[in-house]
Scaffold this active site. Sequence first.
Site, mmCIF file in Angstrom:
data_model
loop_
_atom_site.group_PDB
_atom_site.id
_atom_site.type_symbol
_atom_site.label_atom_id
_atom_site.label_comp_id
_atom_site.label_asym_id
_atom_site.label_seq_id
_atom_site.Cartn_x
_atom_site.Cartn_y
_atom_site.Cartn_z
ATOM 1 C CB ILE A 259 -1.007 0.042 1.171
ATOM 2 C CG1 ILE A 259 -0.290 0.011 2.511
ATOM 3 C CG2 ILE A 259 -2.019 -1.075 1.060
ATOM 4 C CD1 ILE A 259 -1.190 0.341 3.697
ATOM 5 C CG ASN B 35 11.991 -5.971 7.716
ATOM 6 O OD1 ASN B 35 13.135 -5.917 7.297
ATOM 7 N ND2 ASN B 35 11.014 -5.228 7.231
ATOM 8 C CB SER C 230 5.354 -2.641 11.100
ATOM 9 O OG SER C 230 5.084 -2.865 9.737
ATOM 10 C CG HIS D 40 5.303 -9.473 5.577
ATOM 11 N ND1 HIS D 40 5.244 -9.467 6.966
ATOM 12 C CD2 HIS D 40 5.761 -8.250 5.222
ATOM 13 C CE1 HIS D 40 5.628 -8.289 7.413
ATOM 14 N NE2 HIS D 40 5.959 -7.534 6.372
#
Length: 112
Positions: free
Chosen positions: A30, A85, A93, A98
Site C-alpha cells: 500500500i 524483517n 511492523s 511476509h
Amino acid sequence: MDCLFCKIVAGEIPSRKLYEDEHVIAFYDIAPQAPVHFLVVPRKHIATLDDLQEEDKPLAGHILYTAQRLAREQGCEEGFRVVMNCREPAGQSVFHIHMHVLGQRRMAWPPG
C-alpha cells in the site's frame, strides 16, 4: 486473532491481489518503495521468522519460489530485492511473516 495479514488472507480486508494459491497470497504494497513492490504472505499465521518450525520448510521455500516467479512476471528480469524483517528492531511492523519484493529501480547498499 487481530492480525492484519490474516484478515487480508481471509478476504476480510481488501487488497490489490497479484497471486494466490493454497499456500500463499501475494498483493501490492500500500506504500510502494519501488515501481514494483509486492508482498508474499503465507496463509498460515507465523508471527516471525524465529517462529518457523521444521514442518514449515516447504512453505518457506514456496514463499521464495513464488517471489522469484512473480518478480519476473512483473518485469524484474534485470534484478530485484527481497526483504524479510524479523522483529520490531529490524523493521517488522506486521507480525505475520511476509516477504517484500521490490524491483524496477536501482537499489542502494546498505539498505538502511
